[in-house]
Structure formats: structure tokens, C-alpha cells
Write a protein that holds these residues in place. Structure first.
Motif, PDB file in Angstrom:
ATOM      1  N   GLY A  27       3.661  -0.897 -24.039  1.00 22.34           N
ATOM      2  CA  GLY A  27       4.769  -1.716 -23.564  1.00 22.34           C
ATOM      3  C   GLY A  27       4.640  -3.107 -24.143  1.00 22.34           C
ATOM      4  O   GLY A  27       3.635  -3.456 -24.768  1.00 22.34           O
ATOM      5  N   HIS A  28       5.642  -3.901 -23.925  1.00 19.38           N
ATOM      6  CA  HIS A  28       5.681  -5.238 -24.502  1.00 19.38           C
ATOM      7  C   HIS A  28       4.790  -6.208 -23.725  1.00 19.38           C
ATOM      8  O   HIS A  28       4.316  -5.910 -22.633  1.00 19.38           O
ATOM      9  N   ALA A  29       4.593  -7.383 -24.310  1.00 23.54           N
ATOM     10  CA  ALA A  29       3.762  -8.419 -23.692  1.00 23.54           C
ATOM     11  C   ALA A  29       4.294  -8.785 -22.315  1.00 23.54           C
ATOM     12  O   ALA A  29       5.501  -8.817 -22.083  1.00 23.54           O
ATOM     13  N   GLU A  59      13.420  -8.142 -19.354  1.00 27.70           N
ATOM     14  CA  GLU A  59      12.960  -9.177 -20.276  1.00 27.70           C
ATOM     15  C   GLU A  59      12.704 -10.513 -19.588  1.00 27.70           C
ATOM     16  O   GLU A  59      11.689 -11.176 -19.860  1.00 27.70           O
ATOM     17  N   ASP A  60      13.595 -10.906 -18.679  1.00 24.87           N
ATOM     18  CA  ASP A  60      13.405 -12.210 -18.029  1.00 24.87           C
ATOM     19  C   ASP A  60      12.139 -12.235 -17.177  1.00 24.87           C
ATOM     20  O   ASP A  60      11.434 -13.242 -17.124  1.00 24.87           O
ATOM     21  N   GLU A  61      11.812 -11.129 -16.535  1.00 23.06           N
ATOM     22  CA  GLU A  61      10.583 -11.052 -15.735  1.00 23.06           C
ATOM     23  C   GLU A  61       9.352 -11.088 -16.635  1.00 23.06           C
ATOM     24  O   GLU A  61       8.372 -11.772 -16.340  1.00 23.06           O
ATOM     25  N   VAL A  91       4.929 -16.872 -19.443  1.00 24.94           N
ATOM     26  CA  VAL A  91       4.846 -18.319 -19.225  1.00 24.94           C
ATOM     27  C   VAL A  91       3.801 -18.617 -18.156  1.00 24.94           C
ATOM     28  O   VAL A  91       2.946 -19.500 -18.326  1.00 24.94           O
ATOM     29  N   LYS A  92       3.818 -17.864 -17.057  1.00 23.66           N
ATOM     30  CA  LYS A  92       2.908 -18.115 -15.940  1.00 23.66           C
ATOM     31  C   LYS A  92       1.439 -17.889 -16.314  1.00 23.66           C
ATOM     32  O   LYS A  92       0.569 -18.654 -15.898  1.00 23.66           O
ATOM     33  N   ASN A 125       7.051  -1.808 -13.722  1.00 21.36           N
ATOM     34  CA  ASN A 125       5.944  -2.540 -13.116  1.00 21.36           C
ATOM     35  C   ASN A 125       6.403  -3.839 -12.446  1.00 21.36           C
ATOM     36  O   ASN A 125       5.622  -4.758 -12.269  1.00 21.36           O
ATOM     37  N   THR A 126       7.678  -3.887 -12.056  1.00 27.37           N
ATOM     38  CA  THR A 126       8.196  -5.098 -11.437  1.00 27.37           C
ATOM     39  C   THR A 126       7.502  -5.377 -10.107  1.00 27.37           C
ATOM     40  O   THR A 126       6.986  -6.467  -9.890  1.00 27.37           O
ATOM     41  N   ALA A 127       7.491  -4.419  -9.225  1.00 23.72           N
ATOM     42  CA  ALA A 127       6.835  -4.570  -7.920  1.00 23.72           C
ATOM     43  C   ALA A 127       6.485  -3.185  -7.386  1.00 23.72           C
ATOM     44  O   ALA A 127       7.057  -2.723  -6.400  1.00 23.72           O
ATOM     45  N   PRO A 128       5.539  -2.498  -8.044  1.00 27.64           N
ATOM     46  CA  PRO A 128       5.238  -1.123  -7.636  1.00 27.64           C
ATOM     47  C   PRO A 128       4.573  -1.060  -6.263  1.00 27.64           C
ATOM     48  O   PRO A 128       3.710  -1.868  -5.950  1.00 27.64           O
ATOM     49  N   ASP A 129       5.011  -0.091  -5.463  1.00 22.47           N
ATOM     50  CA  ASP A 129       4.367   0.122  -4.168  1.00 22.47           C
ATOM     51  C   ASP A 129       3.327   1.242  -4.307  1.00 22.47           C
ATOM     52  O   ASP A 129       3.159   1.831  -5.374  1.00 22.47           O
ATOM     53  N   ASP A 130       2.634   1.524  -3.209  1.00 13.94           N
ATOM     54  CA  ASP A 130       1.582   2.546  -3.254  1.00 13.94           C
ATOM     55  C   ASP A 130       2.129   3.912  -3.640  1.00 13.94           C
ATOM     56  O   ASP A 130       1.471   4.658  -4.368  1.00 13.94           O
TER      57      ASP A 130
END
Length: 192
Positions: A9-11, A130-132, A138-139, A175-180
Motif C-alpha cells: 500500500g501507499h505511504a 488520500e487525505d487521511e 504529516v503527523k 486501515n482508517t479505524a479498524p475494530d477488533d
């Protein structure tokens, strides 16, 4: 038979973090030894020295010079190390963008892979909007991302999202906000 699991996947998509999170559970579920081969860990110091000599910027990982002289050599070494472990019966998680290889369907081409017969190969495409991904890059403030951020419009032309119909060999993970539940489903897919 050993397993070869690609986390691609991308950076900024969290490939390495996800691999770190899943390697222990994968060893538990499969009962197999695994090693983790992260391109940045294996080649970070070497690439810094080489790019410092070539361009004066040890953090350059995206310029045309890097792409021409180092990118393929890094991946060749990464895959040679994976092959060596697989030949010893050790399963491998390979972490790296590998976007060209995914685009060209190479990660499931036995002639290109040259892994021991019977090796189970799975490729995971880790993705984010992409924005995430940009916000995470950046973070994290990694100096190796400076060129990418300074040339984002050029970098983003290399970003692509493989369509499931065209890339049925891939498993996809948002992988934005994966749950269990999502992580457990992914673990089952990789361990199958």
C-alpha cells in the motif's frame, strides 16, 4: 509449507503498524515461525548513505534519482531475503509499498517470485483515503517523507487503488479505524 505475506500500500496507510500488530497472532494461529521484513528497516540506513552521496539529501526516497538507482535494488534485496527465509521453512511478512509489482500482478507470478514450491502467498493491500494518508504522513514527521510532501502532486500520480475485479489476488484492508472484528477477519484471511 511456509507463507509469504505481503503488506502493500501507499505511504502513510499503516502497513508496518498493522504487520507489527498481527505477527504475534499469526504465529499463534498458524503455529509457524514468522519473520518480519520491512523495506524501510532493512534499507533505511543504506539508502540514506547512498542518497546523501548521490543527491546530498539522505532523506530522499521519492525523487527520480532514488526511483532510478535504488528502488528496484531495495526490492530485489528484500525479496532475496524473503526467499532465503522461506527456503529455511520460516514464514515471512514483507512490508513495503510494492505498488509497481502489485499493478503488474507480479506478487502472484511464480516465475517472478521464485519462491519454494508450495509456498502459500497472500497479498494484502492496506489503504486509506488520500487525505487521511496525507494527514498521517504529516503527523508522523518522518524526514524521509519530505520530498514526497514537497512534491505531493507528482507523488499522488503514483498512488492508485487496485480495483478488486482487476486484482482478485489481493485482500483489501481499510486501515482508517479498524475494530477488533475487522482485525480478526483479516487474521483469518491471512492464516487460511
Amino acid at each position: 509449507m511456509p507463507r509469504l505475506l505481503f503488506f502493500c500500500g501507499h505511504a502513510g496507510t499503516g502497513k508496518t503498524t498493522l504487520a507489527h500488530r498481527l505477527i504475534g497472532p499469526l504465529m499463534q494461529v498458524t503455529g509457524e515461525p514468522f519473520c518480519l521484513l520491512d523495506k524501510d528497516t532493512l534499507y533505511g540506513g543504506y539508502s540514506a548513505a547512498a542518497m546523501g552521496a548521490l543527491t546530498g539529501d539522505p532523506n530522499d526516497r521519492d525523487s527520480p534519482t532514488y526511483l532510478k538507482y535504488l528502488r528496484n535494488a531495495e526490492y530485489d534485496g528484500l525479496l532475496d531475503t524473503a526467499r532465503e527465509n522461506l527456503a529455511l521453512g520460516i514464514s515471512v511478512i514483507v512490508v513495503g509499498p510494492l505498488s509497481r509489482e502489485v499493478r503488474d500482478h507480479l506478487l502472484h507470478d511464480p516465475k517472478w517470485l521464485r519462491v519454494p514450491a508450495g509456498t502459500i502467498v497472500r497479498t494484502l493491500w492496506v489503504h486509506l483515503p488520500e487525505d487521511e494518508a496525507h494527514a498521517r504522513i504529516v503527523k508522523r514527521a518522518n524526514p524521509n517523507d519530505a520530498y514526497k510532501l514537497a512534491h505531493w502532486d507528482d507523488y499522488r500520480t503514483r498512488r492508485f487503488m487496485p480495483e478488486p475485479a482487476q486484482y482478485p489476488e489481493l485482500a483489501y484492508f481499510d486501515n482508517t479505524a479498524p475494530d477488533d472484528a475487522a482485525l480478526n477477519a483479516l487474521l483469518a484471511t491471512l492464516a487460511a
